[in-house]
Design a protein around this motif. Structure first.
Motif, mmCIF file in Angstrom:
data_model
loop_
_atom_site.group_PDB
_atom_site.id
_atom_site.type_symbol
_atom_site.label_atom_id
_atom_site.label_comp_id
_atom_site.label_asym_id
_atom_site.label_seq_id
_atom_site.Cartn_x
_atom_site.Cartn_y
_atom_site.Cartn_z
ATOM 1 N N GLY A 177 0.818 -1.207 0.000
ATOM 2 C CA GLY A 177 0.000 0.000 0.000
ATOM 3 C C GLY A 177 0.850 1.254 0.000
ATOM 4 N N VAL A 178 0.245 2.357 -0.373
ATOM 5 C CA VAL A 178 0.952 3.625 -0.468
ATOM 6 C C VAL A 178 0.826 4.384 0.859
ATOM 7 C CG1 VAL A 178 0.792 3.786 -2.975
ATOM 8 C CG2 VAL A 178 -1.109 4.616 -1.573
ATOM 9 N N PHE A 179 1.041 5.688 0.831
ATOM 10 C CA PHE A 179 1.011 6.471 2.061
ATOM 11 C C PHE A 179 -0.413 6.565 2.601
ATOM 12 C CE2 PHE A 179 4.958 7.677 0.103
ATOM 13 C CZ PHE A 179 5.807 7.857 1.177
ATOM 14 N N ASP A 180 -0.539 6.409 3.914
ATOM 15 C CA ASP A 180 -1.843 6.437 4.571
ATOM 16 C C ASP A 180 -2.322 7.882 4.671
ATOM 17 O OD1 ASP A 180 -4.040 6.307 6.235
ATOM 18 O OD2 ASP A 180 -3.122 4.926 7.655
ATOM 19 N N GLU A 181 -3.416 8.184 3.983
ATOM 20 C CA GLU A 181 -3.892 9.563 3.940
ATOM 21 C C GLU A 181 -4.564 10.000 5.237
ATOM 22 O OE1 GLU A 181 -6.007 10.300 0.272
ATOM 23 O OE2 GLU A 181 -4.437 9.314 -0.911
ATOM 24 N N ASN A 182 -4.793 9.071 6.166
ATOM 25 C CA ASN A 182 -5.251 9.469 7.496
ATOM 26 C C ASN A 182 -4.191 10.282 8.234
ATOM 27 O OD1 ASN A 182 -7.825 8.256 7.473
ATOM 28 N ND2 ASN A 182 -6.977 6.266 8.017
ATOM 29 N N PHE A 183 -2.930 10.137 7.819
ATOM 30 C CA PHE A 183 -1.843 10.838 8.502
ATOM 31 C C PHE A 183 -1.736 12.291 8.036
ATOM 32 C CE2 PHE A 183 -0.939 6.639 9.761
ATOM 33 C CZ PHE A 183 0.005 6.643 10.769
ATOM 34 N N PHE A 184 -2.238 12.631 6.867
ATOM 35 C CA PHE A 184 -2.214 13.978 6.285
ATOM 36 C C PHE A 184 -0.767 14.467 6.117
ATOM 37 C CE2 PHE A 184 -2.811 18.566 5.880
ATOM 38 C CZ PHE A 184 -3.917 18.645 5.055
ATOM 39 N N ALA A 185 -0.077 14.687 7.232
ATOM 40 C CA ALA A 185 1.333 15.079 7.182
ATOM 41 C C ALA A 185 2.010 14.641 8.476
ATOM 42 C CB ALA A 185 1.474 16.588 6.994
ATOM 43 N N TYR A 186 3.286 14.289 8.395
ATOM 44 C CA TYR A 186 4.127 13.843 9.497
ATOM 45 C C TYR A 186 3.840 12.384 9.900
ATOM 46 C CZ TYR A 186 5.351 18.764 9.953
ATOM 47 O OH TYR A 186 5.762 20.043 9.691
ATOM 48 N N PHE A 187 4.923 11.624 10.001
ATOM 49 C CA PHE A 187 4.948 10.207 10.409
ATOM 50 C C PHE A 187 4.373 9.269 9.355
ATOM 51 C CE2 PHE A 187 4.447 11.691 15.106
ATOM 52 C CZ PHE A 187 5.716 12.235 15.071
ATOM 53 N N GLU A 188 3.840 9.823 8.247
ATOM 54 C CA GLU A 188 3.309 8.941 7.204
ATOM 55 C C GLU A 188 4.432 8.116 6.576
ATOM 56 O OE1 GLU A 188 5.371 11.896 5.613
ATOM 57 O OE2 GLU A 188 3.511 12.452 6.648
ATOM 58 N N ASP A 189 5.640 8.670 6.533
ATOM 59 C CA ASP A 189 6.773 7.932 5.981
ATOM 60 C C ASP A 189 7.233 6.830 6.936
ATOM 61 O OD1 ASP A 189 7.609 9.840 7.816
ATOM 62 O OD2 ASP A 189 9.079 10.777 6.500
ATOM 63 N N VAL A 190 7.159 7.100 8.242
ATOM 64 C CA VAL A 190 7.519 6.082 9.232
ATOM 65 C C VAL A 190 6.516 4.931 9.197
ATOM 66 C CG1 VAL A 190 8.033 5.622 11.659
ATOM 67 C CG2 VAL A 190 8.562 7.870 10.687
ATOM 68 N N ASP A 191 5.249 5.265 9.076
ATOM 69 C CA ASP A 191 4.211 4.237 8.952
ATOM 70 C C ASP A 191 4.476 3.342 7.747
ATOM 71 O OD1 ASP A 191 1.449 3.001 9.134
ATOM 72 O OD2 ASP A 191 1.227 4.121 7.257
ATOM 73 N N LEU A 192 4.812 3.947 6.611
ATOM 74 C CA LEU A 192 5.046 3.175 5.396
ATOM 75 C C LEU A 192 6.260 2.265 5.547
ATOM 76 C CD1 LEU A 192 4.236 2.656 2.440
ATOM 77 C CD2 LEU A 192 5.780 4.524 1.792
ATOM 78 N N SER A 193 7.365 2.800 6.061
ATOM 79 C CA SER A 193 8.571 1.986 6.246
ATOM 80 C C SER A 193 8.335 0.869 7.259
ATOM 81 C CB SER A 193 9.731 2.868 6.708
ATOM 82 O OG SER A 193 10.174 3.724 5.674
ATOM 83 N N TRP A 194 7.550 1.150 8.301
ATOM 84 C CA TRP A 194 7.247 0.140 9.315
ATOM 85 C C TRP A 194 6.451 -1.006 8.686
ATOM 86 C CZ3 TRP A 194 5.520 1.914 14.864
ATOM 87 C CH2 TRP A 194 5.605 0.826 15.751
ATOM 88 N N ARG A 195 5.491 -0.672 7.821
ATOM 89 C CA ARG A 195 4.743 -1.713 7.109
ATOM 90 C C ARG A 195 5.680 -2.598 6.293
ATOM 91 N NH1 ARG A 195 0.829 1.154 3.494
ATOM 92 N NH2 ARG A 195 1.292 3.123 4.527
ATOM 93 N N ALA A 196 6.655 -1.977 5.641
ATOM 94 C CA ALA A 196 7.626 -2.748 4.860
ATOM 95 C C ALA A 196 8.456 -3.652 5.758
ATOM 96 C CB ALA A 196 8.527 -1.800 4.074
ATOM 97 N N ASN A 197 8.888 -3.134 6.901
ATOM 98 C CA ASN A 197 9.621 -3.961 7.870
ATOM 99 C C ASN A 197 8.801 -5.166 8.290
ATOM 100 O OD1 ASN A 197 12.021 -2.415 8.109
ATOM 101 N ND2 ASN A 197 11.022 -1.008 9.542
ATOM 102 N N ASN A 198 7.525 -4.932 8.604
ATOM 103 C CA ASN A 198 6.655 -6.028 9.045
ATOM 104 C C ASN A 198 6.487 -7.097 7.968
ATOM 105 O OD1 ASN A 198 6.229 -4.909 11.561
ATOM 106 N ND2 ASN A 198 4.233 -4.019 11.062
ATOM 107 N N ALA A 199 6.596 -6.683 6.706
ATOM 108 C CA ALA A 199 6.441 -7.625 5.599
ATOM 109 C C ALA A 199 7.755 -8.289 5.204
ATOM 110 C CB ALA A 199 5.843 -6.910 4.391
#
Length: 332
Positions: A177-199
């Motif tokens: 998945g791409v960037f979570d738009e619930n985040f709007f701005a800030y930490f959206e990149d950390v969320d994305l990288s964390w998802r990749a780590n989990n996978a």
């Protein structure tokens, strides 16, 4: 086409043109450039329009501020290249920047994100960001902020890449998945990288991919203001709730609760308590409405979850060292 470079812009008249010019000055020219404008009211929109006659350039005009995550997702949706590169409108790349990002990414198919070495534009001996990390208490932090850039010479695995200047593998974006738009701005990149780590994928720092960054130029928040405080209040709660399985959340309940109490105290003390509280309420509203967007638990990812847990515990060491020693005594 090897790469699609996406620059989100809002009122960047003082730096957008130089940012775009640094991209066009790359030694690696096999790329397309997409600028996504989020309702600029200054001269930067006209600056972006002036490039529309150039080949492999696209301008998306949103007319209003749709948020960082939505803007870059628009660019990602149009990308037909193997790699997507995000670049802030207040960042300026060295000529070898893109070539070095691609070289690092192509070395291993399990690499999802490649972090640039971001250096402070106005103090080029000091780093701005050499990769982000998350602590056991739920704090998302920069590596290297204000420390000498010469410390970062080795390519290594990192917890998260900063979306201000990072490359992402498009095939893995299609999977997780791409960037979570619930985040709007800030930490959206950390969320994305964390998802990749989990996978089971990896994020790395490429210190030879250098760029210079004016931190907070677009939002006006080098540290914090009401906007950034509201984003932090919401997103710092969403981050672990989205990425930690239920058992991990239960194990981490005490450090996470302590971390939120400390943050709440800090923001209220600095005069941004109302904005922080508003962000927290937004997070709980998302949770109650079932719009959290949490990836389902997969047993095969259990080793990855264990690695993340140990990594977050370990990250308390550099965090405490930085907060209690480096910042306190102004050591660079």
């Amino acid at each position: 086409m090897k790469a699609t470079i996406i620059i989100p812009n809002i009122n960047g008249k003082g730096w957008l043109k130089d940012s775009i010019e640094s991209v066009y000055a790359q030694t690696e020219q096999d790329f397309e450039l997409i600028v996504v404008d989020n309702g600029s009211t200054d001269e930067s929109l006209e600056q972006a329009r002036s490039y529309c006659s150039r080949p492999n350039f696209t301008l998306i005009e949103n007319g209003c501020n749709t948020g960082f995550s939505h803007a870059v997702n628009q660019g990602i949706a149009r990308a037909k290249s193997e790699f997507v590169v995000l670049f802030n409108n207040d960042a300026f790349a060295e000529p070898q920047w893109l070539a070095e990002l691609l070289r690092a990414a192509e070395s291993d198919e399990k690499i999802f994100a490649v972090q640039s070495l971001m250096i402070r534009h106005f103090d080029r001996e000091l780093a701005d960001d050499a990769g982000d990390y998350v602590t056991w208490m739920g704090f998302a932090c920069k590596t290297g902020d204000g420390r000498r850039a010469s410390r970062y010479t080795r390519q290594k695995r990192i917890f998260s890449a900063c979306g201000g200047a990072a490359l992402y593998r498009k095939s893995i974006l299609d999977e997780i998945g791409v960037f979570d738009e619930n985040f709007f701005a800030y930490f959206e990149d950390v969320d994305l990288s964390w998802r990749a780590n989990n996978a089971g994928y990896k994020n790395i720092l490429c210190p030879t991919a250098k760029c210079y960054h004016i931190c907070g130029a677009s939002t006006g928040a080098v540290r914090y203001n009401a906007f950034k405080s509201q984003q932090s209040g919401r997103n710092s709660i969403l981050l672990p709730l989205k990425n930690e399985p239920l058992l991990m959340l239960l194990l981490n309940f005490i450090p996470l609760a302590l971390g939120y109490l400390l943050k709440c105290y800090k923001f209220h003390k600095q005069g941004f308590g109302e904005a922080w509280d508003k962000g927290m309420h937004e997070a709980f509203d998302l949770l109650r409405s079932g719009r959290l967007g949490k990836r389902p638990f997969r047993l095969r990812d259990l080793p990855n979850y264990i690695l993340m847990e140990l990594w977050m515990i370990w990250n308390m060491i550099p965090y405490l060292w930085y907060r209690l020693v480096v910042v306190r005594f102004d050591l660079k």
